[in-house]
Structures are given as C-alpha cells and as structure tokens.
Design a protein around this motif. Structure first.
Motif, PDB file in Angstrom:
ATOM      1  N   ASP A 201       0.803  -0.942   0.036  1.00 34.46           N
ATOM      2  CA  ASP A 201      -0.008   0.037   0.067  1.00 34.46           C
ATOM      3  C   ASP A 201       0.988   1.324   0.150  1.00 34.46           C
ATOM      4  OD1 ASP A 201      -2.797  -1.238   0.377  1.00 34.46           O
ATOM      5  OD2 ASP A 201      -1.661  -2.047   2.054  1.00 34.46           O
ATOM      6  N   ARG A 202       1.826   1.250   0.865  1.00 35.21           N
ATOM      7  CA  ARG A 202       2.801   1.964   0.993  1.00 35.21           C
ATOM      8  C   ARG A 202       4.219   1.758   1.102  1.00 35.21           C
ATOM      9  NH1 ARG A 202       2.876   5.305   5.095  1.00 35.21           N
ATOM     10  NH2 ARG A 202       1.790   3.986   6.537  1.00 35.21           N
ATOM     11  N   GLY A 203       4.952   2.725   0.984  1.00 37.74           N
ATOM     12  CA  GLY A 203       6.626   2.150   0.990  1.00 37.74           C
ATOM     13  C   GLY A 203       7.515   3.443   1.784  1.00 37.74           C
ATOM     14  N   TYR A 204       8.679   2.881   2.113  1.00 38.22           N
ATOM     15  CA  TYR A 204       9.825   3.957   2.638  1.00 38.22           C
ATOM     16  C   TYR A 204      10.789   3.528   1.907  1.00 38.22           C
ATOM     17  CZ  TYR A 204       6.267   5.566   6.290  1.00 38.22           C
ATOM     18  OH  TYR A 204       5.345   6.003   7.053  1.00 38.22           O
ATOM     19  N   VAL A 205      11.923   4.526   1.623  1.00 41.57           N
ATOM     20  CA  VAL A 205      13.043   4.063   1.131  1.00 41.57           C
ATOM     21  C   VAL A 205      14.170   4.602   2.387  1.00 41.57           C
ATOM     22  CG1 VAL A 205      14.769   4.503  -0.395  1.00 41.57           C
ATOM     23  CG2 VAL A 205      12.542   4.553  -1.135  1.00 41.57           C
ATOM     24  N   ILE A 206      14.852   3.592   2.881  1.00 38.59           N
ATOM     25  CA  ILE A 206      15.928   3.825   3.835  1.00 38.59           C
ATOM     26  C   ILE A 206      17.405   3.911   3.322  1.00 38.59           C
ATOM     27  CG2 ILE A 206      15.890   1.533   4.641  1.00 38.59           C
ATOM     28  CD1 ILE A 206      16.360   2.517   7.355  1.00 38.59           C
ATOM     29  N   GLU A 207      18.090   4.877   3.411  1.00 39.30           N
ATOM     30  CA  GLU A 207      19.475   5.063   3.106  1.00 39.30           C
ATOM     31  C   GLU A 207      20.583   5.384   4.258  1.00 39.30           C
ATOM     32  OE1 GLU A 207      19.996   7.681  -0.283  1.00 39.30           O
ATOM     33  OE2 GLU A 207      18.791   6.340  -1.560  1.00 39.30           O
ATOM     34  N   THR A 208      21.128   4.669   4.522  1.00 43.44           N
ATOM     35  CA  THR A 208      22.315   4.754   5.540  1.00 43.44           C
ATOM     36  C   THR A 208      21.700   5.290   7.129  1.00 43.44           C
ATOM     37  OG1 THR A 208      22.873   7.074   4.861  1.00 43.44           O
ATOM     38  CG2 THR A 208      24.409   5.090   4.260  1.00 43.44           C
ATOM     39  N   GLY A 209      20.662   4.583   7.367  1.00 40.01           N
ATOM     40  CA  GLY A 209      20.027   4.971   8.688  1.00 40.01           C
ATOM     41  C   GLY A 209      19.043   6.046   8.695  1.00 40.01           C
ATOM     42  N   ARG A 210      18.606   6.729   7.447  1.00 42.64           N
ATOM     43  CA  ARG A 210      17.642   7.607   7.516  1.00 42.64           C
ATOM     44  C   ARG A 210      16.528   7.383   6.438  1.00 42.64           C
ATOM     45  NH1 ARG A 210      22.275  10.470   8.040  1.00 42.64           N
ATOM     46  NH2 ARG A 210      22.215  11.957  10.143  1.00 42.64           N
ATOM     47  N   ILE A 211      15.363   7.630   6.664  1.00 37.09           N
ATOM     48  CA  ILE A 211      14.134   7.611   5.808  1.00 37.09           C
ATOM     49  C   ILE A 211      14.491   9.040   4.574  1.00 37.09           C
ATOM     50  CG2 ILE A 211      11.727   7.663   5.260  1.00 37.09           C
ATOM     51  CD1 ILE A 211      12.502   5.282   6.904  1.00 37.09           C
ATOM     52  N   VAL A 212      14.602   8.286   3.329  1.00 40.90           N
ATOM     53  CA  VAL A 212      14.799   9.539   2.278  1.00 40.90           C
ATOM     54  C   VAL A 212      13.696   9.736   1.547  1.00 40.90           C
ATOM     55  CG1 VAL A 212      17.323   9.163   2.469  1.00 40.90           C
ATOM     56  CG2 VAL A 212      15.881   7.781   1.014  1.00 40.90           C
ATOM     57  N   MET A 213      12.593   8.739   1.584  1.00 40.72           N
ATOM     58  CA  MET A 213      11.558   8.946   0.708  1.00 40.72           C
ATOM     59  C   MET A 213      10.386   8.112   1.019  1.00 40.72           C
ATOM     60  SD  MET A 213      11.938   8.302  -3.505  1.00 40.72           S
ATOM     61  CE  MET A 213      13.713   8.668  -3.415  1.00 40.72           C
ATOM     62  N   THR A 214       9.174   8.362   0.718  1.00 42.59           N
ATOM     63  CA  THR A 214       7.985   7.721   1.112  1.00 42.59           C
ATOM     64  C   THR A 214       6.923   8.047   0.150  1.00 42.59           C
ATOM     65  OG1 THR A 214       6.324   7.037   2.721  1.00 42.59           O
ATOM     66  CG2 THR A 214       7.197   9.451   2.973  1.00 42.59           C
ATOM     67  N   GLY A 215       5.936   7.122  -0.052  1.00 49.80           N
ATOM     68  CA  GLY A 215       4.934   7.110  -0.824  1.00 49.80           C
ATOM     69  C   GLY A 215       4.179   5.905  -1.094  1.00 49.80           C
ATOM     70  N   THR A 216       2.907   5.985  -1.831  1.00 51.96           N
ATOM     71  CA  THR A 216       2.526   4.634  -2.212  1.00 51.96           C
ATOM     72  C   THR A 216       3.387   3.725  -2.976  1.00 51.96           C
ATOM     73  OG1 THR A 216       1.420   5.438  -4.332  1.00 51.96           O
ATOM     74  CG2 THR A 216       0.298   6.062  -2.305  1.00 51.96           C
ATOM     75  N   GLY A 217       2.986   2.333  -2.850  1.00 49.18           N
ATOM     76  CA  GLY A 217       3.853   1.595  -3.679  1.00 49.18           C
ATOM     77  C   GLY A 217       3.996   1.928  -5.131  1.00 49.18           C
ATOM     78  N   LYS A 218       2.969   2.298  -5.798  1.00 46.32           N
ATOM     79  CA  LYS A 218       2.893   2.689  -7.132  1.00 46.32           C
ATOM     80  C   LYS A 218       3.967   3.996  -7.298  1.00 46.32           C
ATOM     81  CE  LYS A 218      -0.958   1.611  -9.798  1.00 46.32           C
ATOM     82  NZ  LYS A 218      -2.484   1.620  -9.304  1.00 46.32           N
ATOM     83  N   GLU A 219       3.845   5.023  -6.575  1.00 47.52           N
ATOM     84  CA  GLU A 219       4.433   6.042  -6.546  1.00 47.52           C
ATOM     85  C   GLU A 219       6.097   5.921  -6.485  1.00 47.52           C
ATOM     86  OE1 GLU A 219       1.478   9.182  -4.472  1.00 47.52           O
ATOM     87  OE2 GLU A 219       3.292   8.809  -3.557  1.00 47.52           O
ATOM     88  N   LEU A 220       6.584   4.934  -5.567  1.00 45.43           N
ATOM     89  CA  LEU A 220       7.692   4.541  -5.385  1.00 45.43           C
ATOM     90  C   LEU A 220       8.284   3.900  -6.557  1.00 45.43           C
ATOM     91  CD1 LEU A 220       8.071   3.897  -1.622  1.00 45.43           C
ATOM     92  CD2 LEU A 220       8.873   5.898  -3.025  1.00 45.43           C
ATOM     93  N   LEU A 221       7.488   2.914  -7.247  1.00 44.30           N
ATOM     94  CA  LEU A 221       7.738   1.930  -8.241  1.00 44.30           C
ATOM     95  C   LEU A 221       8.039   2.910  -9.425  1.00 44.30           C
ATOM     96  CD1 LEU A 221       5.438  -0.962  -8.292  1.00 44.30           C
ATOM     97  CD2 LEU A 221       7.800  -1.104  -8.296  1.00 44.30           C
TER      98      LEU A 221
END
Ligand SMILES: Nc1ncnc2c1ncn2[C@@H]1O[C@H](COP(=O)(O)OP(=O)(O)OP(=O)(O)O)[C@@H](O)[C@H]1O
Ligand SMILES: [Mg+2]
Lengths: 233, 290
Positions: A201-221
């Motif tokens: 439904d939603r997703g987060y992107v984590i880079e070196t210990g920080r959340i750098v992006m979030t959105g719906t699954g589609k948006e991230l894809l």
C-alpha cells in the motif's frame, strides 16, 4: 497500528539509525526498501525489542512499547520473521510451530497448527523432521508459520524472499497478500523491491539509517531515483 | 580381574556424580553461554543441607527434599542477583562472577554451618555385594540408579514438555527465541534452577560414600568441567559420558599408578582435550551467532 518517531539506535558507539519516523496503519502492507547495511534489519530488531534504542519512541496502537521486553511485544501482537529464517534447527517442524504459540493465553493452538499445515502442505509432510534439515524455502515457510502461531496483529518480515527460487518467491508474496486479506498488518523489508513495492500500500526508502523517501507503492515504483537505485532500471 | 572390576565400580560411582555436575554445567552453558563454576557448590550444599536438616530432627527423605528445594532457590538467586544484572557482560566477566559466587557460597557454608566433614547414613545399609571378587556398596548402586533416574527425568522434561523445548530453543538460537515470544530470561533462570537441583541430588546421593564439607564443591566443579570439555562442551550426552569416563580414568590411575595422581587426571584431561581435540568426544555445540 505502529508509529515510530525519531528513532535512533547504535551498535556500541556507532549510530546506525538516525531519527527514523515511520507509520504502519491497520490492514496495510508497508514495504521498506534499502540497500545492504542501510539499517533495515536493525529497525525491525528495534521494533521487536532485541536491539537497544538510543532515543525516540515506538507506539503500538497508541501504547508506548519502548520498555516492553521482546516476549511481551510478541504477546501483544508484534511477531517477526527474522532475516535468514532462524528456525530452531535441532527441533522438529511441529515443535518450532508449537513454540510459536507459546505466548498464547488460550493454549488452544491445535486449530492454528492445522491451518498452518494447510497453508504450507510441504511442512505437514515433514512435521517430525528437524527444522535444520528443511530446504531454504521450507525453512522460510516454517519461520512464517512460527510467527503466525502467535496470532499477531502486526507481522514484521525481514527479506523473506532472500535466496529463494523465483517460484518460491512468488508463493511467499502470494502468502503475504493472502494474510493481508485476513486483516493482518504487514511491515515488509525487501531487496527484491519490484514485487515488494507492487504488493505494498505504501513504502519507505531507507539510506544509511535515514528515511529518504516515502509514498504509495505505485509512486515509489514509478519514481526515477527508486527505479535506478533499487530496481536496476 | 577382580581389581579391574573394583576400579570400574568405584570409577562409575564417582563418574556418575561428575556426570551430573557436567550435565548441570552444560544446561546453563547452552542456555546462557555462562560457564557456571558454582556448579560444585550445588552438590556440596545438597549434602550439607541434608546433613544439618537431619541433625535438626528431620527424617532423611524429608531432609533431602528440604535440601533440594533450598539449593534450587540458591540457583534461582544466583541467576537473579548475579547473572541477570550482568546481562551482556563478556564471558570472562561472567566466569569471574560465578567464581565469586562459589567463594561466597563456600564462605557462607563455613560460617553458618561449619567446616567439619560430614557423613550421611547409606540409604540401604552398608553390607557390600561381592561380584566377581569385587565389592559393590549398596550406596554405589543407589548412586548409579539415582543418577540414571535424574537423567531420565531431564530427558523427559526436554523432549516432552513445551517448557523443555523452550530451553532447547533458547540454547539453539537466543534471538530467534526472543522473537518467537519465549521469555529467555525466565528460561535461563529455569536452567539455573534445574542445574542446581541436579547438583543437589548428586550431593545427597554421594555423601554417604565420599563425605562432604564446605569446600567439597571446588574439586567437583573442576571435575564436572573436565567431563563437559571431554564430552564436547555444550553436548549434554557428551557431558554425561565425559563425566563417567573421567571417573573411570581417575580410579584406574589411582589404582594402577598412585592415588596421588588422582586429582591431576582431570587437569590432564582438560589440557589434552583442549590441545588435541577441542571438539571433545562428541563434538561441541555449533555456536550460532546472528
Ligand atoms: N552486530 C553488529 N555490530 C556492529 N554493527 C552492526 C551489527 N549489525 C549490523 N551492523 C551495522 O549496522 C548497519 C545496519 O545494518 P543492518 O543489518 O540493519 O542493515 P540491513 O539494511 O538489514 O542490511 P542487509 O540488506 O544486508 O540485511 C550496517 O552498517 C552494519 O554494518
Ligand atoms: Mg538486513
């Protein structure tokens, strides 16, 4: 369901999670993607209480859980399928599953056992075998079954598709979607970002210990940066 | 031939007690990675408390029960007050803590009870059986049968109860056990209680043969450790066999060489095993680390 606010965590003096904030709502599949060493497992371990937290708060259904011990978190509805399955190798399949139900107050786990065996017939055939003798895919099913035996509200999955053949990966993801239709809330960590975001439904992107992006699954894809960094496109 | 049989009888009798110490040692080590050098004090206290409970007028069966419950409590307190607060400390620190606890228990026994040697009456008389020219004390049979029953009880507990399984799961993979909802701290506490009870029973069974006193646990801990190392550190069956083999080696060297070497055997065994086959006879538990 789960609300994490400004969470930091360290190994010794090295901080590996820096102010993570993340939400999982009831009934959602939320996928967390990130490369090797980004801190995904550390975050899941912190949520389960087996990794110390330096600062920040964690709430389960509005209750602060920071001080709860790991077994209490399981009893209150947070189960985890850890990275690398971590089944109890010398114990039988049946024993692994029964231990999964150890937090249950009702003690009436027979029906749940049957349900797991129906969900994963390969396990039923090997219920007396030592878990260590199972194939990787079977161990993954066992680890999922063991977590489900606790009747969790929230299931944390740490790279369940790792090292599995495509047909098994498909089966694992189908199982996750099926669990969602039964009302389970899922926080999924995956390197296999394509499929994992597709069912999210939603997703987060984590880079070196920080959340750098979030959105719906589609948006991230469809996001350029995600596509180049995690989908190899 | 009669001589060989005689040494075998006495070797198996002391070896059975070493086996219990080694098994208690292994249970705690597997569940928590703590090498508990206070294991010998459990044995000593089992004998001493029974002696003093009988002196206070209790019949032997009841005195033994009091001793087992008391030692179980000592095991629990050892975990709660000394081991649990040091969670996450290095294994060297933990070993020093258990050595400290063993010195403390010895000291308290010397102060609160006394420093004398004590005996218990044999449970079924002292008229020896003569078998093939060798003599076997009824109490030796009591030790062997008693130890066999303890082993059976431990095996049934481990293989038939969910609590026993949770101990095995904690030993196999502690983090996974926590993630599964097992209260690993309570499970480790339980391992201390079971080990303490096993030790206490050993002390009660053997005191009619060997006598006991406040310092009897020191050597027993070392012998039990040697047995555990010989069997392959972390392997419960290995621990039992290792303890028995050590008892036999001791009695043979005492009989055929000189009784002065008896206590040296355990040390030689530890060194030889560590230098030549660190896996022991049965292979050590493969340590899984996440
Ligand atoms: N036990 C440990 N001791 C010290 N540092 C650790 C430990 N475990 C992980 N780290 C470090 O913490 C950081 C985050 O690790 P973590 O395992 O959470 O990453 P991850 O996102 O799960 O990676 P992967 O995709 O490889 O599973 C990494 O830099 C790693 O080197
Ligand atoms: Mg990881």
């Amino acid at each position: 369901m789960l609300a994490i606010d400004n969470l930091a965590s360290r190994y010794g003096r090295i901080e590996v999670l820096h102010g993570i904030s993340l939400n999982v709502r009831k009934g959602e599949i939320v996928t967390l993607v990130g490369s090797n060493g980004a801190g995904k497992s550390t975050l899941l371990r912190a949520i389960s209480g087996v990794q110390p937290v330096a600062s920040g708060t964690m709430r389960l259904e509005d209750k602060l859980i920071d001080r709860w011990r790991p077994h209490h978190r399981v009893a209150k509805g947070i189960a985890q399928v850890p990275e690398g399955r971590q089944v109890f190798a010398p114990l039988s399949v049946d024993e692994n599953l029964r231990l999964g139900g150890i937090v249950r107050r009702d003690g009436n786990i027979g029906a749940d056992l049957d349900e797991i065996y129906t969900m994963f017939p390969a396990l039923a055939e090997r219920r007396r075998n030592a878990a260590g003798t199972l194939s990787g895919g079977q161990q993954q099913m066992l680890a999922i079954g063991r977590a489900l035996m606790a009747r969790p509200k929230l299931l944390l999955l740490d790279e369940p598709s790792m090292g599995l053949a495509p047909v098994l990966v498909e089966q694992i993801f189908a199982t996750i979607e099926m669990l969602k239709t039964r009302g389970l809330t899922v926080l999924l960590v995956e390197q296999n970002a394509n499929v994992a975001l597709a069912i999210a439904d939603r997703g987060y992107v984590i880079e070196t210990g920080r959340i750098v992006m979030t959105g719906t699954g589609k948006e991230l894809l469809n996001n350029e940066r995600v596509r180049s960094a995690y989908l190899g496109m | 031939m009669a001589e060989l049989l005689q040494f075998t009888f006495s070797g198996l009798t002391v070896g059975a007690i070493y086996a219990l110490v080694a098994l208690g040692f292994t249970l705690i080590y597997n569940a928590s990675d703590v090498a508990n050098f206070a294991q010998g004090e459990f044995v000593m206290l089992g004998g001493m408390v029974t002696v003093f409970a009988m002196a206070a007028g209790l019949p032997i069966g009841f005195a033994a029960l009091v001793a087992i419950v008391f030692v179980a409590l000592v095991g629990l307190l050892l975990h709660r007050l000394a081991i649990e607060p040091a969670r996450g400390a290095s294994s060297v620190t933990l070993i020093i803590i258990t050595i400290g606890a063993s010195i403390f228990l010895r000291g308290m026994t010397a102060i609160l009870l006394d420093k004398n040697f004590h005996n218990l009456p044999p449970f079924f008389g002292s008229e020896p059986f003569v078998i093939g020219g060798a003599t076997l004390l009824p109490q030796s049979l009591v030790v062997l049968v008693g130890v066999a029953l303890v082993l059976l009880a431990v095996w049934l507990f481990m293989s038939r109860t969910l609590l026993g399984k949770s101990l095995l799961a904690t030993a196999a993979n502690r983090t996974a056990a926590q993630l599964t909802g097992i209260n690993t701290s309570a499970v480790i506490g339980m391992a201390f209680v079971i080990s303490a009870m096993i030790g206490a029973v050993g002390g009660i069974l053997v005191t009619p043969i060997t006598l006991t006193y406040y310092d009897a646990g020191t050597m027993l801990a070392l012998k039990g450790f040697a047995g555990a190392v010989l069997g392959g550190m972390g392997n419960p069956i290995g621990a039992v066999v290792g303890g028995l083999v050590l008892g036999l080696l001791e009695q043979f060297s005492a009989g055929y060489l000189s009784s002065q070497y008896k206590d040296a055997v355990a040390f030689i065994v530890i060194l030889l095993v560590l230098f030549t086959m660190p896996q022991g006879l049965f292979g050590a538990k493969t340590v899984e680390r996440v």
